[in-house]
Scaffold this motif. Sequence first.
Motif, PDB file in Angstrom:
ATOM      1  N   GLU A  92      32.536  20.628  -5.462  1.00 38.42           N
ATOM      2  CA  GLU A  92      31.397  19.748  -5.710  1.00 38.42           C
ATOM      3  C   GLU A  92      30.124  20.584  -5.840  1.00 38.42           C
ATOM      4  N   ARG A  93      29.296  20.241  -6.805  1.00 30.87           N
ATOM      5  CA  ARG A  93      28.036  20.938  -7.006  1.00 30.87           C
ATOM      6  C   ARG A  93      26.872  19.955  -7.033  1.00 30.87           C
ATOM      7  N   VAL A  94      25.802  20.352  -6.384  1.00 27.55           N
ATOM      8  CA  VAL A  94      24.548  19.588  -6.411  1.00 27.55           C
ATOM      9  C   VAL A  94      23.484  20.500  -7.007  1.00 27.55           C
ATOM     10  N   TYR A  95      22.887  20.055  -8.106  1.00 30.46           N
ATOM     11  CA  TYR A  95      21.947  20.887  -8.857  1.00 30.46           C
ATOM     12  C   TYR A  95      20.530  20.656  -8.348  1.00 30.46           C
ATOM     13  N   ARG A  96      19.732  21.751  -8.323  1.00 24.96           N
ATOM     14  CA  ARG A  96      18.351  21.673  -7.844  1.00 24.96           C
ATOM     15  C   ARG A  96      17.517  22.710  -8.590  1.00 24.96           C
ATOM     16  N   SER A  97      17.464  22.508  -9.915  1.00 25.45           N
ATOM     17  CA  SER A  97      16.754  23.435 -10.795  1.00 25.45           C
ATOM     18  C   SER A  97      15.690  22.668 -11.576  1.00 25.45           C
ATOM     19  N   PRO A  98      14.802  23.370 -12.293  1.00 25.64           N
ATOM     20  CA  PRO A  98      13.816  22.661 -13.110  1.00 25.64           C
ATOM     21  C   PRO A  98      14.455  21.711 -14.117  1.00 25.64           C
ATOM     22  N   ASP A  99      15.628  22.083 -14.624  1.00 27.24           N
ATOM     23  CA  ASP A  99      16.319  21.218 -15.588  1.00 27.24           C
ATOM     24  C   ASP A  99      17.000  20.031 -14.912  1.00 27.24           C
ATOM     25  N   TYR A 100      17.487  20.232 -13.710  1.00 24.00           N
ATOM     26  CA  TYR A 100      18.217  19.195 -12.976  1.00 24.00           C
ATOM     27  C   TYR A 100      17.644  19.070 -11.562  1.00 24.00           C
ATOM     28  N   PRO A 101      16.472  18.439 -11.428  1.00 22.84           N
ATOM     29  CA  PRO A 101      15.780  18.398 -10.131  1.00 22.84           C
ATOM     30  C   PRO A 101      16.287  17.255  -9.239  1.00 22.84           C
ATOM     31  N   SER A 102      17.315  17.520  -8.471  1.00 24.83           N
ATOM     32  CA  SER A 102      17.819  16.510  -7.538  1.00 24.83           C
ATOM     33  C   SER A 102      16.763  16.212  -6.480  1.00 24.83           C
ATOM     34  N   ALA A 103      16.686  14.939  -6.092  1.00 23.66           N
ATOM     35  CA  ALA A 103      15.597  14.542  -5.200  1.00 23.66           C
ATOM     36  C   ALA A 103      15.907  13.230  -4.497  1.00 23.66           C
ATOM     37  N   LEU A 104      15.040  12.890  -3.555  1.00 22.45           N
ATOM     38  CA  LEU A 104      15.011  11.570  -2.930  1.00 22.45           C
ATOM     39  C   LEU A 104      13.670  10.930  -3.256  1.00 22.45           C
ATOM     40  N   GLU A 105      13.717   9.727  -3.802  1.00 24.72           N
ATOM     41  CA  GLU A 105      12.497   8.978  -4.053  1.00 24.72           C
ATOM     42  C   GLU A 105      12.254   8.054  -2.867  1.00 24.72           C
ATOM     43  N   VAL A 106      11.053   8.128  -2.302  1.00 25.22           N
ATOM     44  CA  VAL A 106      10.713   7.341  -1.119  1.00 25.22           C
ATOM     45  C   VAL A 106       9.332   6.720  -1.307  1.00 25.22           C
ATOM     46  N   ARG A 107       9.005   5.799  -0.409  1.00 29.97           N
ATOM     47  CA  ARG A 107       7.670   5.211  -0.390  1.00 29.97           C
ATOM     48  C   ARG A 107       6.981   5.660   0.889  1.00 29.97           C
ATOM     49  N   VAL A 108       5.784   6.210   0.733  1.00 31.61           N
ATOM     50  CA  VAL A 108       5.058   6.798   1.855  1.00 31.61           C
ATOM     51  C   VAL A 108       3.776   6.016   2.092  1.00 31.61           C
ATOM     52  N   MET A 109       3.526   5.705   3.351  1.00 28.61           N
ATOM     53  CA  MET A 109       2.281   5.006   3.695  1.00 28.61           C
ATOM     54  C   MET A 109       1.110   5.978   3.592  1.00 28.61           C
ATOM     55  N   PRO A 110      -0.001   5.529   3.033  1.00 31.09           N
ATOM     56  CA  PRO A 110      -1.172   6.412   2.949  1.00 31.09           C
ATOM     57  C   PRO A 110      -1.733   6.705   4.334  1.00 31.09           C
ATOM     58  N   GLY A 111      -2.327   7.875   4.475  1.00 28.04           N
ATOM     59  CA  GLY A 111      -2.897   8.275   5.752  1.00 28.04           C
ATOM     60  C   GLY A 111      -3.317   9.722   5.708  1.00 28.04           C
TER      61      GLY A 111
ATOM     62  N   GLN B 155       0.804  -1.221   0.000  1.00 34.04           N
ATOM     63  CA  GLN B 155       0.000   0.000   0.000  1.00 34.04           C
ATOM     64  C   GLN B 155       0.838   1.273   0.000  1.00 34.04           C
ATOM     65  N   ALA B 156       2.148   1.137   0.200  1.00 32.55           N
ATOM     66  CA  ALA B 156       3.011   2.324   0.177  1.00 32.55           C
ATOM     67  C   ALA B 156       3.047   2.922  -1.227  1.00 32.55           C
ATOM     68  N   GLN B 157       3.066   4.246  -1.284  1.00 37.64           N
ATOM     69  CA  GLN B 157       3.026   4.956  -2.564  1.00 37.64           C
ATOM     70  C   GLN B 157       4.325   5.723  -2.788  1.00 37.64           C
ATOM     71  N   THR B 158       4.829   5.659  -3.999  1.00 35.31           N
ATOM     72  CA  THR B 158       6.086   6.328  -4.331  1.00 35.31           C
ATOM     73  C   THR B 158       5.884   7.843  -4.382  1.00 35.31           C
ATOM     74  N   ARG B 159       6.725   8.556  -3.661  1.00 37.61           N
ATOM     75  CA  ARG B 159       6.697  10.008  -3.638  1.00 37.61           C
ATOM     76  C   ARG B 159       8.129  10.530  -3.782  1.00 37.61           C
ATOM     77  N   THR B 160       8.242  11.780  -4.172  1.00 35.94           N
ATOM     78  CA  THR B 160       9.561  12.366  -4.414  1.00 35.94           C
ATOM     79  C   THR B 160       9.736  13.639  -3.603  1.00 35.94           C
ATOM     80  N   LEU B 161      10.834  13.691  -2.857  1.00 36.18           N
ATOM     81  CA  LEU B 161      11.218  14.878  -2.087  1.00 36.18           C
ATOM     82  C   LEU B 161      12.307  15.610  -2.864  1.00 36.18           C
TER      83      LEU B 161
END
Length: 674
Positions: free
Chosen positions: A651-670, A428-434
């Motif tokens: 070192e550079r970490v990009y966080r733009s519309p072109d390069y959207p760095s993120a964490l993909e996780v699974r979230v329990m519904p609630g 039942q966990a759903q994939t979400r992106t931070l």
Amino acid sequence: MTMGKGAVGKGARRAVVALGLALTLTGSMAAPVALAQGAAQGAQQGQDKPYSVPEHYTKYEYRVPMRDGVELFTVVYVPKDQSKTYPFLMVRTPYGVGARVGKELWYGSEAYPKQLGPSPDFDKSGYIFVFQDVRGRFMSGANWVEMRPHIDVKKSKTDTDDSSDMHDSVDWLLKNVPGNNGKVGIWGISYPGFFTSASIIDSHPAIKAASPQAPVTDLYMGDDAYHGGAYMLAANFSFYAAFKPQKNPTTEPRGWSDYDFGTTDGYDFYLKKGSLAQISDLFSKEDGINWREMVDHPTYDEYWKPRAIAPHLKNIKAAVLTVGGWFDAEDLHGPFTTYNAIEAQNPGTPNNLVIGPWVHGGWARSYGRKLGAVDFASDTGDYYRKNILFPFFEQHLKGAPDAKLAKATVFETGTNVWRQYASWPPKQAQTRTLYLQPGGGLAWTAPAAAKNGAKFDEYVSDPAHPVPYVGYVTTDVPKEYMVADQRFATTRPDVLVYQTAPLENDVTIVGPVSPKLFVSTSGTDSDWVVKLIDVYPQDLPPGQAGGADGSSDPKADVPPPSVDLGGYQQLVRGDPLRGKFRNSFEKPEPMVPDQVTPIRYALADVNHTFRRGHRIMVQIQSSWFPLTDRNPQTFVDIPNAKPEDFKAARERVYRSPDYPSALEVRVMPGVGAP
């Protein structure tokens, strides 16, 4: 005195671990056996007098012949009450099968441990307990092989592995130890956990139940040796400084010897020693054989592949209960890999998973209530031993009522409750992106363009000043580092910090956490360490903001400050990926200087609820020292890197519309779930 195939004479004494069971692959030999002893054990059993193993069991020592003629030293404890039959419960270990007597371990029929089974309930219930030195260790014959590869097709009697050794041992035990009921169980923690898994491949029909616990499953892929291609330096150095080659059969050494660092500061020690090659020189040629096997194979090559046991976990007929801890610093990946492999390759085999809020082997003896400053609000270890482990073996070895275990029984940290699921991760966990946001934000929506036009955050990673993994001085790998306060790292200029606003509702994340970054480096290689962190509210109710001050005596001297949990940044999960392995662990590739490069990998699984009012934080850095070895940040063979190969990099970490760095996780519904 001579020793033949049968019982061994009284003079053969010594061992390394009283039960050879809860001993960790990289930990202290004394710790697993010394916790539930004496009066405390007696109190557990509701007796004024401590339970006496010699009063209830008779000890025998045997040399059990294998099909190729090698003899494996085996200790058997048989109940003195012969009015009924008993199942065998077995441990196979490389750490010695002697009994702890004081601070030493002894072979010999007179030497008894104070406990035989995984908990006192087993001793009282009655089993025939069996402990065996594996090939090449202590009193057994043959040569030691690290993670001995399994042989799928055995063409002759000389084709032996742990599956065949277990098969031959079970055959011998059934025929030579009277009073057995024809059923066998096996269990073990860490390296003995590996031997448990390896021993049930092509299961002997008599093996009815098995519990691999914190099983070493793939040393390179996330267990003790390498994480994301980065070498686990501090833990392996301490382990291999003590786990040395033996001229077996032998009863030495009697105990685990700690390495003399000559300092209390491990960070400073390893930094001054220099490169991995210079650290390797601290081992003698003879004592450093096992260490060099680990270090000299930095890619996933033909040394590692045959040693990965998961692909061979087939034709398992025994019911399996795989056990692990969310905060196991050594073998966190192993339980999940083992459980998943058995599930996929053995349809119809009873297969269950248990994960609690424990350190490596912490479920075996400790309360499991606290880890450092984090309180789990109940005695989770006792709950597991009484309600899960004991009923499991009683059901399958003695015909007791069905233990009715869920497919996955996992402890949910944050809320501190046990959960039962029909699968892991829960379906039942759903994939979400931070997503990483401008200005150090973290949100469930993709980043918009920054107002100042900046597309990245950057820092300088200097191998001469690596980021430590704990904020205090130590030479070992403290078990609490897995939940340690990360505020010491937040203030460093070479650590990027992103966090959400205070949460309006609980957020429960289950399963793997997968960084999906866009990065660049001015060098040709870099590590990318991602940490998922639970940030506590600054204002906590009285009694929850800090621990005890260490003194209740009003006349005592001023104690050290207590831990302030207001704003505490609890590490939930963290792991590195060495940039050269971004596409393959077999064929490393240099990073192109200043070129935006995608980085994808997975941290180990979690089951954690970030409570309302808390924040979710992500930290990103390029070193984690000396937990992992230093990356020179130049594309070189790191085990042979020279001091001049170590260079600072931007070192550079990009966080733009072109390069959207993120964490993909699974979230329990609630309620309020993103």
